[in-house]
Scaffold this active site. Structure first.
Site, PDB file in Angstrom:
ATOM      1  CB  CYS A  95     -43.588  41.064  -4.269  1.00 62.22           C
ATOM      2  SG  CYS A  95     -44.363  39.823  -5.311  1.00 62.22           S
ATOM      3  CD  GLU A 136     -49.903  44.382   4.055  1.00 61.18           C
ATOM      4  OE1 GLU A 136     -49.033  45.266   4.148  1.00 61.18           O
ATOM      5  OE2 GLU A 136     -50.450  44.083   2.967  1.00 61.18           O
TER       6      GLU A 136
END
Length: 402
Positions: free
Chosen positions: A162, A305
């Site tokens: 990714c 994140e």
């Protein structure tokens, strides 16, 4: 060190067949995720994705080209053409030798693989098309772009799941910055929306059956997408000398490895990549107005994140906007960072922050300004684009308005 600017952009994905259409859909908070349409989709548990629709390759490529171009290569060439037309750059003479192509993809020619596995294993055929290998190889799109535009300098493909596109664009940035090249075509492409591509992802049990809802407490997984985005990165003085329109400046890049787990993300690895990009760009956290998040919509990624961003930005996170456009176009895997860079450029040039759509419930572990559901006008001078891949490979780009 040379300055690096972006002078052209092109895209195709579930939100639109051009960069212009994609950015318009982002401004409107439009969702490109819907029911999948391909052979044997009824055998899948996951039946939604960000699929490119109303796409007719026969109207864009001749028979010989279609025999050579997997769907991911077709997407790449469409996006490249738009970027080249906007930039106006021509690769001839010395410039052809001092320019290159670096693109990201995770799966390469997945549709070609799927079709030919069927042919051999399901249909019992003993022969495949002689162009199967050059059609499915991960460097096919890079090579065809190089051939199409006479680009003879450093060219290769990056495959880091990714983070592929961000790694590719980061390498292109560094090559120009250090004087190794004057211009680079860079970005990424992916087309995994075929039976085998979706079936493989089903096995990970990270997929949503209904929607991508990054940062929302009721999120239940990622949604695959497909498409491409390609950019012209160019040395600043070279772009100025030919009178090119400059969309944004690339000012920093960092990459790290978690070195911990093949699928579970690490707050520390992500934080080191974010702080590394800030350091490379010589930016204080308070100078960054927007982050395009990796924001997959999985429980593990989103909270990790947010924790990484909070750790790096501290109190400056109170004034920071962070959104995930995967909520609109899905997760393009190796091509995702490239499409998401459009949202960063839109924030800098147009003062429009793309929203995180599908946001329904506040999550205390994602307590940042995620620009829920509706785009926002804002004056930002610096932005980051995050990409955190399976394998623990992280890549963060920093851009500034110019």
């Amino acid at each position: 060190m040379k300055r690096v600017v972006i002078t052209g952009q092109g895209a195709i994905n579930s939100l639109g067949h051009t960069a212009v259409a994609t950015m318009e859909a982002m401004r409107e908070g439009r969702c490109g995720i819907g029911a999948l349409h391909f052979r044997d989709v009824e055998r899948l548990s996951i039946k939604i994705g960000g699929q490119v629709t109303n796409f007719d390759p026969e109207s864009l490529f001749n028979r010989q080209q279609i025999a050579l171009y997997d769907r991911y290569t077709q997407f790449t060439l469409i996006a490249t053409k738009e970027a080249m037309e906007q930039s106006g750059i021509v690769f001839d003479g010395e410039l052809a030798h001092r320019s290159g192509v670096i693109l990201g993809t995770a799966g390469g020619g997945m549709n070609t693989q799927d079709e030919n596995y069927r042919s051999v294993y399901e249909e019992g055929k003993n022969r495949v098309h002689p162009f199967v290998v050059p059609k499915l190889m991960n460097n096919a799109a890079t090579s065809h772009v190089s051939i199409e535009y006479n680009i003879m300098g450093p060219s290769f493909t990056v495959a880091t799941a990714c983070a592929s596109s961000n790694h590719a664009m980061g390498q292109a940035f560094n090559m120009i910055r250090c004087g190794m090249a004057d211009a680079m075509l860079t970005g990424g492409s992916e087309s995994m929306l075929c039976f085998g591509g979706v079936k493989a992802w089903e096995g990970l049990r990270v997929m949503s059956r209904d929607a991508c809802r990054p940062f929302s407490a009721n999120r239940n997984g990622m949604v695959q997408g497909e498409g491409a985005a390609v950019f012209v990165f160019e040395e600043y003085e070279h772009a100025r000398a030919r009178g090119a329109e400059i969309l944004a400046e690339v000012v920093g890049f960092a990459m790290t490895s978690d070195a911990s787990d093949i699928v579970m993300p690490s707050k520390h690895g992500a934080a080191r990549a974010i702080s590394g990009a800030l350091k490379d760009a010589k930016l204080a956290p308070s100078q960054v107005g927007y982050i395009n998040a990796h924001g997959t919509g999985t429980a593990a990624n989103d909270k990790t994140e947010c924790a990484a961003v909070s750790a790096v930005f501290g109190t400056a996170a109170d004034d920071l906007m962070i959104s995930s456009t995967k909520s609109m176009h899905g997760h393009l895997i190796g091509g995702t960072g490239a499409v998401e860079l459009l949202a960063c450029i839109m924030a800098l040039r147009d003062g429009i922050i793309a929203p995180t759509i599908g946001y329904e419930q506040e999550d205390p572990e994602c307590a940042l300004d995620v620009v829920p559901n509706v785009a926002r006008e804002a004056d930002v001078n610096h932005v980051l684009s995050n990409a955190f891949a399976f394998g623990g490979l992280n890549a963060v780009l920093a851009l500034k308005r110019i």
